[in-house]
Design an enzyme around this catalytic site. Structure first.
Site, mmCIF file in Angstrom:
data_model
loop_
_atom_site.group_PDB
_atom_site.id
_atom_site.type_symbol
_atom_site.label_atom_id
_atom_site.label_comp_id
_atom_site.label_asym_id
_atom_site.label_seq_id
_atom_site.Cartn_x
_atom_site.Cartn_y
_atom_site.Cartn_z
ATOM 1 N N GLU A 75 6.764 2.828 -9.327
ATOM 2 C CA GLU A 75 5.390 3.156 -9.756
ATOM 3 C C GLU A 75 4.991 2.345 -10.987
ATOM 4 O O GLU A 75 4.302 2.832 -11.888
ATOM 5 C CB GLU A 75 5.251 4.665 -10.043
ATOM 6 C CG GLU A 75 5.788 5.585 -8.961
ATOM 7 C CD GLU A 75 4.927 5.641 -7.704
ATOM 8 O OE1 GLU A 75 3.971 4.847 -7.592
ATOM 9 O OE2 GLU A 75 5.214 6.475 -6.829
ATOM 10 N N PRO A 130 0.830 -1.200 0.000
ATOM 11 C CA PRO A 130 0.000 0.000 0.000
ATOM 12 C C PRO A 130 0.868 1.254 0.000
ATOM 13 O O PRO A 130 2.095 1.178 0.060
ATOM 14 C CB PRO A 130 -0.797 -0.119 1.302
ATOM 15 C CG PRO A 130 0.086 -0.913 2.203
ATOM 16 C CD PRO A 130 0.827 -1.870 1.309
ATOM 17 N N MET A 131 0.234 2.392 -0.065
ATOM 18 C CA MET A 131 0.970 3.651 0.003
ATOM 19 C C MET A 131 1.710 3.720 1.336
ATOM 20 O O MET A 131 1.277 3.144 2.321
ATOM 21 C CB MET A 131 -0.013 4.826 -0.091
ATOM 22 C CG MET A 131 -0.811 4.823 -1.379
ATOM 23 S SD MET A 131 -2.082 6.096 -1.398
ATOM 24 C CE MET A 131 -1.078 7.534 -1.654
#
Ligand SMILES: [Zn+2]
Length: 235
Positions: A109, A36-37
């Protein structure tokens, strides 16, 4: 005794479905690290680049939609490195083979790459012996997988979940990203909203599966994102 050797005496490889591997051969690898972030993906990407570089290996660092908004890999703890921005139109095989010698790629990313670019990463591994280390989110704010992440799950030699103590407000491991618009959890909308969102009324919060599915954000929960980079997050 004196008769034909029993089957069990034969080398194991002859009985196995695996092909014999010539000694000394080492295939390049495609690895995907997801989480997750805020779980430290970009920090690990930078560390990995540093380690490989120190061993004399030559690599490229790629990114897409980094939080800095520029062609850089930046991590929340303040590290940063110039990187190549991967536009949708970029052919990654061409990009890499235009260089003299590339041993590895750091792809931050990677969830935002196109599916075709993930195929190109696999081509670089298999056809050009380039090690590819990809980092990214697995799923979006709806808990639906990004197409590129899905393809990485299908193709990667190794998929690793990163869990660097990102916790939901309840204390369970944070697994999923929630998008909060005007204080309420969004279930629909664009899959990608570019850049950090500190200043906007849109923010993200990492939740456990239970509270992501229930849409419960916790009382007065404030994500590190909302608190701003570098500020201690109140989880
Ligand atoms: Zn929870």
């Amino acid at each position: 005794m004196g008769q034909a050797k029993p089957l069990s005496w034969r080398p194991v490889t002859e009985l196995s479905a695996l092909s014999a591997v010539p000694s000394g051969a080492r295939d390049a690898v495609l690895k995907f690290y997801f989480g997750p972030m805020d779980c430290g993906k970009s920090t690990l990407a930078l560390q990995m680049n540093y380690n490989h570089g120190r061993q004399g290996r030559r690599g490229l660092v790629l990114t897409k939609h980094d939080r800095s908004g520029g062609p850089k890999v930046t991590s929340r703890i303040g590290l940063g490195l110039e990187a190549i921005e991967v536009e949708d139109s970029v052919d990654l095989v061409r990009l890499v083979t235009a260089h003299d010698r590339i041993d590895y790629l750091i792809c931050d990313e990677a969830c935002f790459y196109t599916v075709e670019q993930i195929e190109q990463l696999a081509d670089l591994v298999d056809g050009h012996g380039v090690d590819v280390y990809a980092f990214g989110l697995a799923s979006d704010f709806r808990s639906v997988m990004f197409p590129a992440a899905k393809r990485l799950f299908e193709l990667a030699d190794e998929v690793c979940r990163l869990q660097v103590e990102v916790l939901c407000w309840c204390g369970r491991p944070g697994q999923l990203n929630a998008r909060i618009v005007g204080g309420a959890m969004a279930r629909t909308g664009e899959q990608v909203v570019i850049g950090d969102t500190d200043a906007a009324h849109v923010r993200y919060q990492v939740l456990c599966r239970r509270h992501h599915r229930a849409g419960q954000l916790g009382e007065g929960a404030l994500s590190p994102l909302e608190a701003g980079p570098g500020a201690p997050g109140r989880l």
